[in-house]
Write a protein that holds these residues in place. Sequence first.
Motif, short mmCIF file in Angstrom:
data_model
loop_
_atom_site.label_atom_id
_atom_site.label_comp_id
_atom_site.label_asym_id
_atom_site.label_seq_id
_atom_site.Cartn_x
_atom_site.Cartn_y
_atom_site.Cartn_z
N PHE A 1 1.09 -1.21 -0.33
CA PHE A 1 0.69 -0.18 -0.46
C PHE A 1 0.41 1.46 -0.15
CE2 PHE A 1 -3.28 -2.97 0.76
CZ PHE A 1 -4.44 -2.40 0.66
N ALA A 2 2.02 1.59 0.74
CA ALA A 2 3.55 1.89 0.04
C ALA A 2 2.93 3.10 1.20
CB ALA A 2 2.90 2.91 -1.54
N GLY A 3 3.20 2.14 2.76
CA GLY A 3 2.31 2.90 3.77
C GLY A 3 0.59 2.52 4.56
N ASP A 4 0.98 3.09 5.97
CA ASP A 4 -0.35 2.77 5.99
C ASP A 4 -1.60 2.78 5.70
OD1 ASP A 4 -1.82 2.02 8.41
OD2 ASP A 4 -1.35 3.23 10.20
N PRO A 5 -2.21 1.26 5.38
CA PRO A 5 -3.71 1.22 4.94
C PRO A 5 -5.00 2.27 6.00
CG PRO A 5 -2.86 -0.31 5.19
CD PRO A 5 -1.55 0.53 5.37
N THR A 6 -4.22 2.38 7.02
CA THR A 6 -5.70 2.57 8.53
C THR A 6 -5.85 3.63 8.03
OG1 THR A 6 -4.07 1.70 10.03
CG2 THR A 6 -5.50 -0.16 8.63
N SER A 7 -4.28 4.91 7.78
CA SER A 7 -4.63 6.10 8.24
C SER A 7 -5.51 7.02 7.50
CB SER A 7 -3.22 6.60 7.80
OG SER A 7 -2.98 6.47 6.81
#
Length: 193
Positions: free
Chosen positions: A170-176
Amino acid sequence: MGELLAVVVWDGPLDPGSLVGDRLLADRREPPCLFAPEDSPLPAVLSRPAPDARVVVGLPRPLADAGRSAAHARTALDLVRAGTLPDAPVTWCAHHLTALLHAEADDLTAVIRADALAALAGLPARRRERLTATLRAWVRLHGRIEDVAESLRVHPQTVRYRMNEIQDLFAGDPTSGDRRLRLLIALRAPDPG
């Protein structure tokens, strides 16, 4: 009549005459429905429906929006018939808002699901299912690694490994931020296949 009313639809052997009082209006077309003011005696009447009847109570709406209450009630009745909602004697739409949202916004939900989970789309099915299950548990359990591991019946290190893999995909936190809401909708939507 009160400011708000709910439309009640039903399936099965229910005589609307047994429900209609001086505060309720009936429409006997198919599916039959009642228009009940929010302050009507409806809850007491519905506590004893006919044994084989399914009754669905729509969301309370202003009189001008009674059609929306009826649409919600009919959608919920369809969901009960399909087995998506529990087959209870009385189903209150207010208790099943998420299911109604998905049913009534099917196309948009599918778009949100595809967009929110696009990073997993190209993976082999088994790997995609494992990562989706991990992500679903991660969101549901607020990222508590021990709880996620227990719910998935895996070692906590496996959860850490999978979440690192998910963050890479996801190229980073998908939950932010805003991604979290879209992800919540996507993970609760039925998998199209």
